[in-house]
Design an enzyme around this catalytic site. Structure first.
Site, PDB file in Angstrom:
ATOM      1  N   GLU A  51       0.812  -1.219   0.000  1.00 37.68           N
ATOM      2  CA  GLU A  51       0.000   0.000   0.000  1.00 37.68           C
ATOM      3  C   GLU A  51       0.847   1.272   0.000  1.00 37.68           C
ATOM      4  O   GLU A  51       0.435   2.288  -0.573  1.00 37.68           O
ATOM      5  CB  GLU A  51      -0.951   0.020   1.209  1.00 37.68           C
ATOM      6  CG  GLU A  51      -2.068  -0.997   1.142  1.00 37.68           C
ATOM      7  CD  GLU A  51      -1.699  -2.337   1.773  1.00 37.68           C
ATOM      8  OE1 GLU A  51      -2.609  -3.194   1.916  1.00 37.68           O
ATOM      9  OE2 GLU A  51      -0.513  -2.526   2.136  1.00 37.68           O
ATOM     10  N   PHE A 113     -11.788  -6.759  14.185  1.00 41.58           N
ATOM     11  CA  PHE A 113     -10.680  -7.259  13.375  1.00 41.58           C
ATOM     12  C   PHE A 113     -10.364  -6.280  12.245  1.00 41.58           C
ATOM     13  O   PHE A 113     -11.236  -5.871  11.495  1.00 41.58           O
ATOM     14  CB  PHE A 113     -11.033  -8.631  12.793  1.00 41.58           C
ATOM     15  CG  PHE A 113      -9.975  -9.192  11.884  1.00 41.58           C
ATOM     16  CD1 PHE A 113      -8.732  -9.571  12.387  1.00 41.58           C
ATOM     17  CD2 PHE A 113     -10.208  -9.312  10.531  1.00 41.58           C
ATOM     18  CE1 PHE A 113      -7.752 -10.078  11.556  1.00 41.58           C
ATOM     19  CE2 PHE A 113      -9.230  -9.828   9.678  1.00 41.58           C
ATOM     20  CZ  PHE A 113      -7.995 -10.206  10.197  1.00 41.58           C
ATOM     21  N   GLN A 114      -9.131  -5.897  12.157  1.00 40.49           N
ATOM     22  CA  GLN A 114      -8.620  -4.952  11.155  1.00 40.49           C
ATOM     23  C   GLN A 114      -9.329  -3.606  11.203  1.00 40.49           C
ATOM     24  O   GLN A 114      -9.471  -2.920  10.193  1.00 40.49           O
ATOM     25  CB  GLN A 114      -8.677  -5.555   9.738  1.00 40.49           C
ATOM     26  CG  GLN A 114      -7.666  -6.689   9.537  1.00 40.49           C
ATOM     27  CD  GLN A 114      -7.441  -7.034   8.087  1.00 40.49           C
ATOM     28  OE1 GLN A 114      -8.325  -6.891   7.255  1.00 40.49           O
ATOM     29  NE2 GLN A 114      -6.238  -7.515   7.773  1.00 40.49           N
ATOM     30  N   LYS A 163     -17.507  -0.672   5.461  1.00 42.53           N
ATOM     31  CA  LYS A 163     -17.848  -1.665   4.444  1.00 42.53           C
ATOM     32  C   LYS A 163     -19.344  -1.716   4.154  1.00 42.53           C
ATOM     33  O   LYS A 163     -19.760  -1.855   2.992  1.00 42.53           O
ATOM     34  CB  LYS A 163     -17.350  -3.046   4.883  1.00 42.53           C
ATOM     35  CG  LYS A 163     -17.574  -4.121   3.829  1.00 42.53           C
ATOM     36  CD  LYS A 163     -16.970  -5.467   4.218  1.00 42.53           C
ATOM     37  CE  LYS A 163     -17.167  -6.502   3.100  1.00 42.53           C
ATOM     38  NZ  LYS A 163     -16.550  -7.813   3.451  1.00 42.53           N
ATOM     39  N   MET A 469      24.384   9.482   2.591  1.00 39.00           N
ATOM     40  CA  MET A 469      24.284  10.813   3.180  1.00 39.00           C
ATOM     41  C   MET A 469      24.507  10.771   4.678  1.00 39.00           C
ATOM     42  O   MET A 469      25.139  11.671   5.253  1.00 39.00           O
ATOM     43  CB  MET A 469      22.924  11.440   2.862  1.00 39.00           C
ATOM     44  CG  MET A 469      22.818  12.901   3.283  1.00 39.00           C
ATOM     45  SD  MET A 469      24.028  13.965   2.461  1.00 39.00           S
ATOM     46  CE  MET A 469      23.168  14.342   0.945  1.00 39.00           C
TER      47      MET A 469
END
Length: 558
Positions: A51, A113-114, A163, A469
């Site tokens: 993602e 959940f999630q 959802k 760097m």
């Protein structure tokens, strides 16, 4: 017409002219992906490997096109994986709309959940965000999100949709609408303000124009060129301002700040008027703010009033779209003659040129040859570090939207996703990503995305087997205590590239590099070039943190 939440999202994306989205599916966003499948001939979905890659790809798409980039993610870890990409876009004022789907409305706030409060998490790093709990609010919210992302100073907007709001059973009446035109900010660009700016310019004997990312965003290149000619001034830029003013123009002196050219840094310290066009005066530009441009009056043009007097005090500022400001100034400003000052700054440029090491493969040579072989016409993405500064110094950007780089947040792992976004938008253009070996490790899985999408991007890994760097700072300021910066662990980037469906080359000499790059430029698949350089190559010039910018050292200084 009666549509479900998922259908409304798709119709609103089409309404906004979206033809490409970047994302990764999951349980909570399945309804939307099912609808996206039905419209796959109208909206192209790029399945990234992660993602974060989707967020960076949407960002790169937006920077390259000037349009809104769109990314999708599911709930929980899918949404949180977008956070770095959203923050990157926020720091650089990039218009991105991120759509996430959360758990069902009755499950919100119950540690389901999630489940994650992604609007709470992203509140400080978005221009605005929404959670839509009623399908009736969905279309209006999406339209507002796109308008907000593009208006004034652009930025990312997140829309979180539970959802059940996207479910086939969740329907409401949908009425198509044309997008609201995005207007330019003009109300404070008054006749008196223009007159005051003209007066300051006329009084100046040593004006210098400093260009930032706001000039790129505003599409002000044409107006800027005319303005610079009328003022008769030299021009420098910030990292984000690259391409707003032609880097091949004789008035151009290079970047300003920590790794800016000596001509720019010394010239700004000598000037009597610094005209700042769409720049936020970052700490990497200012060095010591108390000693920055101490002989000059500051005239600042910016669309965001929050940027005026934030990091440096302005003597006068005009708030508004910089294209509009410059256009009005050009109508009122008479031709100025500062030829003596121009000649002096030109002499500084000749006296203190940027140097490419005479022998061996180096970061400077790698970028310079890429510029030569692409004739300066590539879209260039970068990661963050030494290679980023070499790209800014040695690739002469002559058009806006050519450089895609994380300027504000400094996101390692940004460039490869951004390159995928740019190449998706412009399949016929050459797209190169300059990476360090440390950065490539961050999101190298997106090489698989480029291969799967048949995107022949060119990934140039400037491989010094260290975090370059950071090592440079350790060498200069930490008595060579190289704590956790050595990467000499035998990772074979060529094999990794080949394993993910790309071509791979390893080069150790100038001739090998040039030959590999020529082959890459004619390739029909992604190419990685692993360029082995010395671990102690450095970016010059450099201003020590907190020092005045005229105390810029290069490799000739002892």
């Amino acid at each position: 017409m009666l549509l479900s939440g998922s259908e409304i999202i798709i119709e609103c994306l089409k309404e906004q002219g979206v033809d490409t989205v970047f994302g990764y599916p999951g349980g909570a966003i399945l309804n939307l992906y099912d609808e996206l499948y039905k419209h796959r001939d109208e909206i192209h979905h790029v399945l990234t490997s992660h993602e974060q890659g989707a967020a960076h790809a949407a960002d790169g798409y937006a920077r390259a096109t000037g349009k809104v980039g769109v990314c999708l993610a599911t709930s929980g870890p899918g949404a949180t994986n977008l956070v770095t990409g959203i923050a990157t876009a926020h720091m650089d004022s990039i218009p991105v709309v991120a759509i996430t789907c959360n758990v069902n409305v009755p499950l919100l706030g119950k540690d389901s959940f999630q489940e994650i409060d992604i609007t709470g998490i992203t509140m400080p790093i978005t221009k605005h965000n929404f959670i839509v709990k009623n399908v009736k609010d969905l279309a209006e919210t999406i339209r507002r999100a796109f308008l907000i992302a593009q208006s004034g100073r652009p930025g990312p907007v997140l829309i979180d949709v539970p959802k059940d709001v996207t479910a086939p059973s969740s329907k409401c009446e949908y009425m198509p609408m044309k997008p609201i035109p995005v207007g330019r900010v003009k109300k404070d660009i008054t006749t008196d303000a223009i007159a005051e700016a003209v007066s300051m310019i006329k009084k100046a004997k040593k004006p210098f124009v400093f260009v930032g990312g706001g000039a790129v965003i505003a599409g002000a290149s044409k107006e800027l060129k005319k303005f610079v000619g009328l003022v008769d001034a030299p021009v420098c830029d910030s990292l984000m301002g690259k391409g707003a003013f032609d880097g091949t123009d004789e008035r151009y002196t290079g970047m300003l700040g920590m790794h800016g050219t000596k001509a720019s840094n010394l010239g700004v310290q000598e000037c009597d008027l610094l005209i700042a066009v769409g720049t936020r005066f970052s700490d990497r530009v200012l060095g010591n703010p108390e000693k920055f441009a101490s002989k000059a009056k500051i005239l600042q043009f910016d669309v965001d009033p929050a940027e005026v007097n934030k990091n440096i005090l302005a003597d006068f500022a005009i708030i508004g779209d910089v294209k509009e400001i410059l256009s009005k100034l050009n109508k009122q400003l008479e031709q100025q003659d500062n030829s003596k000052w121009i000649k002096h700054v030109e002499e500084l440029s000749k006296k203190y040129p940027l140097r490419v090491p005479e022998n061996g493969l180096s970061g400077q040579f790698i970028v310079q040859e890429a510029y030569r072989l692409t004739k300066g016409n590539a879209i260039v993405a970068t990661e963050v570090g030494q290679h980023q500064m070499w790209a800014a110094q040695f690739y002469k950007f002559h058009k806006p939207h050519q450089l895609l780089t994380s300027g504000g947040l400094g996101t390692m792992g940004y460039g490869l996703g951004a390159a995928i976004g740019a190449k998706t938008a412009f399949p016929d253009k050459t797209v190169i990503n300059f990476a360090g070996d440390g950065c490539f490790r961050m999101n190298m899985n997106e090489m698989a995305t480029a291969a799967r999408e048949n995107l022949p991007i060119i990934e140039i890994v400037v491989n010094n087997h260290v975090l370059g760097m950071v090592r440079q700072w350790q060498t200069l300021f930490y008595e060579k205590r190289y704590s956790a910066t050595v990467l000499d662990d035998g990772v074979d980037y060529v094999k990794l590239a080949e394993a993910m469906g790309a071509k791979g080359y390893r080069v150790t000499t100038r001739d090998e590099y040039v030959e590999a790059l020529k082959e890459a430029l004619s390739s029909d698949k992604p190419v990685l070039i692993d360029c082995i350089i010395d671990s102690d190559d450095k970016v010059w010039p450099m201003v020590a943190p907190g020092a005045p910018i005229d105390e810029c050292k290069d490799e000739t200084d002892k």
